[in-house]
Design an enzyme around this catalytic site. Structure first.
Site, PDB file in Angstrom:
ATOM      1  CG  ASP A 171      -0.355  -0.150   2.328  1.00 48.40           C
ATOM      2  OD1 ASP A 171       0.922  -0.355   2.695  1.00 48.40           O
ATOM      3  OD2 ASP A 171      -1.111  -0.003   3.576  1.00 48.40           O
ATOM      4  CG  ASP A 201       0.229  -4.127   2.105  1.00 51.12           C
ATOM      5  OD1 ASP A 201       0.328  -4.966   2.868  1.00 51.12           O
ATOM      6  OD2 ASP A 201       1.135  -3.195   1.865  1.00 51.12           O
ATOM      7  CD  GLU A 231       7.751  -0.650   7.876  1.00 51.44           C
ATOM      8  OE1 GLU A 231       6.710  -1.323   7.552  1.00 51.44           O
ATOM      9  OE2 GLU A 231       8.084   0.599   7.781  1.00 51.44           O
TER      10      GLU A 231
HETATM   11  O1  KIV Z   1       3.657  -1.164   1.694  1.00 47.69           O
HETATM   12  C1  KIV Z   1       4.699  -1.487   1.698  1.00 47.69           C
HETATM   13  O2  KIV Z   1       5.226  -1.181   0.923  1.00 47.69           O
HETATM   14  C2  KIV Z   1       5.099  -2.392   2.737  1.00 47.69           C
HETATM   15  C3  KIV Z   1       6.582  -2.782   2.957  1.00 47.69           C
HETATM   16  C4  KIV Z   1       7.405  -1.745   2.877  1.00 47.69           C
HETATM   17  C5  KIV Z   1       6.899  -4.012   3.924  1.00 47.69           C
HETATM   18  O3  KIV Z   1       4.260  -2.926   3.513  1.00 47.69           O
END
Ligand code: KIV
Length: 283
Positions: free
Chosen positions: A57, A96, A195
């Site tokens: 996302d 995501d 993270e």
């Molecule tokens: O949205 C994203 O790019 C992420 C990563 C950085 C793990 O969740």
């Protein structure tokens, strides 16, 4: 009217080599290589080098200039998910779940995650959250939806969790993060993204969680790594501590555009070699 080409071929695509099950089996082995992707040509270039491509996302911030990931909606994730699946031949594609699409109930999460998988051809979804999301993760994984967890710094909770600073830099912050990672793994997630945490905590989480832990800003103690591709290619001026720039594409783009502008203004471009002649004329 939608500008996206009709895509009815999700079922016709070849099975990708990498599956959630393969990735789950990589605990403690050769580190799992992951990057984000949002568009077909980039996915095609990343595919042969990566085990997993995440349609994050972060697309909202990287491609649409949003301040956070909170305003990204399900339709956007599905649109970019399809684009990435068209480019990826072997890597596992994970999409995501955006903010607001899964937190309300496990039924809401299933309904939306099922849409994501059936409308894109991706192999798994990712969702943020720890202990509080474990029941949802169990519900999804028991119903055919592989889940990648995401704990530690969770950008979708930026308004309640106090910003984007690294977590676990004092030991009293550790236990909730360890509990979160374990709860998600025990609920059936095939892997967990960790993270923005201090290295000793990342080492402990990786040692104590049964599935591969994929780090971003979480040291090299993890079972794999993920970065936002545009960050590591140097497309952004902001450069967080955990990002290594493997290229300076932003600089290269500016150089190329400057050269184009100069050549257009001086009429050096287009040259003879870029110019159509009348039929019958030489070349
Ligand atoms: O949205 C994203 O790019 C992420 C990563 C950085 C793990 O969740």
């Amino acid at each position: 009217m939608s500008t996206e080409p009709k895509d009815v071929s999700v079922d016709a695509r070849p099975k990708r080599q990498q599956t959630a099950k393969n990735i789950a089996g990589r605990k403690g082995g050769t580190p799992v290589v992951c990057l984000t992707a949002y568009i077909t040509p980039m996915a095609a270039r990343l595919d042969k080098h990566c085990d997993l491509l995440l349609v994050g996302d972060s697309v909202g911030m990287v491609l649409y200039g949003l301040e956070s990931t909170l305003a990204v909606d399900l339709e956007t994730m599905i649109r970019h998910g399809r684009a990435v699946c068209r480019g990826a031949k072997q890597a596992l594609v994970v999409i995501d779940m955006p903010f607001g699409s899964y937190e309300e109930s496990k039924e809401q999460a299933f309904r939306n995650a099922a849409r994501v998988l059936s409308e894109t051809g991706a192999g798994a979804v990712k969702l943020e959250g720890g202990v509080e999301m474990a029941e949802t993760v169990r519900f999804l994984t028991h119903r055919g939806i592989p889940v990648l967890g995401h704990v530690g710094l969770m950008p979708q909770s930026v308004n309640t969790n106090g910003g984007y600073g690294a977590r676990g830099r004092s030991v009293d912050e550790w236990q909730p993060i360890i509990d979160d990672a374990k709860a998600i793994a025990e609920a059936g997630a095939f892997s967990v993204v960790l993270e923005g945490v201090a290295e000793p905590l990342a080492r402990k989480v990786t040692a104590e969680v049964a599935v591969p832990v994929i780090g971003i800003g979480a040291s090299n103690a993890c079972d794999g790594q993920i970065l936002v591709t545009e960050d590591m290619l140097g497309l952004f001026a902001i450069n967080p501590k955990f990002v290594k720039r493997f290229a300076e594409i932003g600089h290269d783009i500016e150089e190329a555009i400057g050269a184009y502008a100069r050549e257009v203004r001086s009429r050096a471009f287009p040259g003879e070699e870029h110019t159509y002649k009348m039929r019958g004329a030489n070349s």
